[in-house]
Design a protein around this motif. Structure first.
Motif, PDB file in Angstrom:
ATOM      1  N   GLN A  72      24.988  47.938  -8.650  1.00  0.00           N
ATOM      2  CA  GLN A  72      25.703  48.729  -9.856  1.00  0.00           C
ATOM      3  C   GLN A  72      24.804  49.599 -10.295  1.00  0.00           C
ATOM      4  OE1 GLN A  72      26.331  45.798 -12.921  1.00  0.00           O
ATOM      5  NE2 GLN A  72      27.799  47.066 -13.700  1.00  0.00           N
ATOM      6  N   ARG A  74      24.069  52.310 -13.659  1.00  0.00           N
ATOM      7  CA  ARG A  74      24.245  53.113 -14.875  1.00  0.00           C
ATOM      8  C   ARG A  74      23.374  53.944 -15.241  1.00  0.00           C
ATOM      9  NH1 ARG A  74      26.529  47.538 -18.326  1.00  0.00           N
ATOM     10  NH2 ARG A  74      28.302  47.326 -17.151  1.00  0.00           N
ATOM     11  N   THR A 113      22.483  45.864 -15.658  1.00  0.00           N
ATOM     12  CA  THR A 113      22.706  46.734 -14.514  1.00  0.00           C
ATOM     13  C   THR A 113      21.493  46.421 -13.345  1.00  0.00           C
ATOM     14  OG1 THR A 113      23.641  48.506 -13.322  1.00  0.00           O
ATOM     15  CG2 THR A 113      21.801  48.667 -14.966  1.00  0.00           C
TER      16      THR A 113
END
Length: 331
Positions: A72, A74, A113
């Motif tokens: 993930q 970000r 994240t």
């Protein structure tokens, strides 16, 4: 080496690292040293500070790394008005429609994240910069008396522009020390820049293939800890770090150019980074070449130069070059 990991399994995991670099190369032209150092930071379980002028593909590099690792990703654009709650999260008031009771619920921020790009970290005030300290060191966030664990692996990649100083807040030494590596992103050479022009101005875009997942990354991080470091190499690393401190150093240049030297975390970082580089190159033992290749990115942000060094236009890399030339390897 741990008995639970077979030699065949180790070789398979090392081969995955080569595939990972090839996948990133589908989107990133050149920057081989930068990519390698990012992977070293990831495998060593540390964070990286990237320094380079705008337009060199730092954001694309981090995004491509996240895609190849199926992590993930970000991105936070740091600005002067950014608040700690914009990073960590905040409590919001909610109502239970069944009972009518109101309660506070913690809304997690973008720091939750795997791969966090902290873009232009030095453009936000120290209060907001400090919001990342616990996350980077402990991999947790504390809010309103509750501690929340961050997902693993957790990897911070921060960027800063070396040119613009107006409206910036230099990172404090305590925060700089949290970064395993300080990576300098340089301009591409002529052939690489021509390839960039051809790739980025057409209709086809490089596709980054997913190579490994979070569990495989964690397994490689554990494997890095098993890489062998000889007693002589450990002694040399210790001597390099201690020789960077002017109060303890016998090196004239260090006493003249350095106000504060590297702390013990620098030695830990150099050992772990050397282990990770050895693994990336298919070796299960670190060498002097690994230490030499990583001495600058590990130490350059951990040395505070004197006014004399600034007057002579000396850099921390100049100090590190002197250390590598002067500090003898144990006989």
């Amino acid at each position: 080496m741990s008995e639970t990991v077979s030699e065949q399994g180790i070789q398979a995991r090392v081969a995955r690292l080569a595939a990972l670099r090839e996948s990133i190369a589908e989107a990133i032209v050149g920057q081989d040293v930068v990519v390698e150092q990012l992977l070293i930071g990831l495998l060593a379980g540390g964070h990286c500070l990237l320094e380079g002028v705008p337009g060199l593909g730092k954001t694309l590099l981090v995004r491509s790394l996240g895609q190849a690792l199926h992590l993930q990703f970000r991105r936070i654009q740091f600005t002067p008005d950014l608040m700690p709650s914009d990073i960590l999260g905040t409590e919001i008031l909610e109502e239970d429609h069944g009972t009518g009771k109101r309660y506070f619920k913690f809304q997690k921020g973008p720091v939750f994240t795997n791969l966090l790009l902290a873009d232009e970290l030095n453009r936000t005030p120290p209060k907001t910069q400090a919001a990342l300290l616990e996350a980077m060191q402990e991999h947790t966030i504390s809010y309103a008396g509750t501690t929340y664990p961050l997902p693993e692996p957790f990897f911070v990649l921060a960027t800063q522009n070396p040119l613009e100083q107006a409206g910036t807040y230099p990172l404090p030494e305590a925060q700089l020390d949290r970064f395993l590596l300080h990576i300098r992103v340089e301009y591409p050479d002529e052939a690489e820049e021509r390839s960039i022009l051809a790739r980025t101005t057409g209709s086809a875009a490089g596709k980054v293939a997913e190579v490994m997942d979070a569990d495989e990354v964690i397994a490689l991080q554990k494997l890095v800890r098993e890489v062998h470091v000889s007693e002589d190499l450990l002694t040399w690393i210790n001597r390099l770090v201690r020789a960077s401190r002017p109060q303890d150093s016998a090196i004239t240049e260090v006493r003249e150019w350095v106000r504060w030297g590297a702390g013990p975390r620098a030695g830990q970082s150099l050992v772990l980074a050397s282990k990770a580089r050895a693994l990336i190159h298919g070796r299960l033992a670190a060498t002097r070449e690994d230490v030499r290749a990583l001495a600058s990115p590990v130490l350059r942000h951990r040395l505070l130069l004197s006014f004399a060094a600034e007057a002579e236009r000396r850099s921390t890399d100049d100090v590190i070059d002197v250390l590598l030339r002067t500090v003898a390897f144990p006989a």
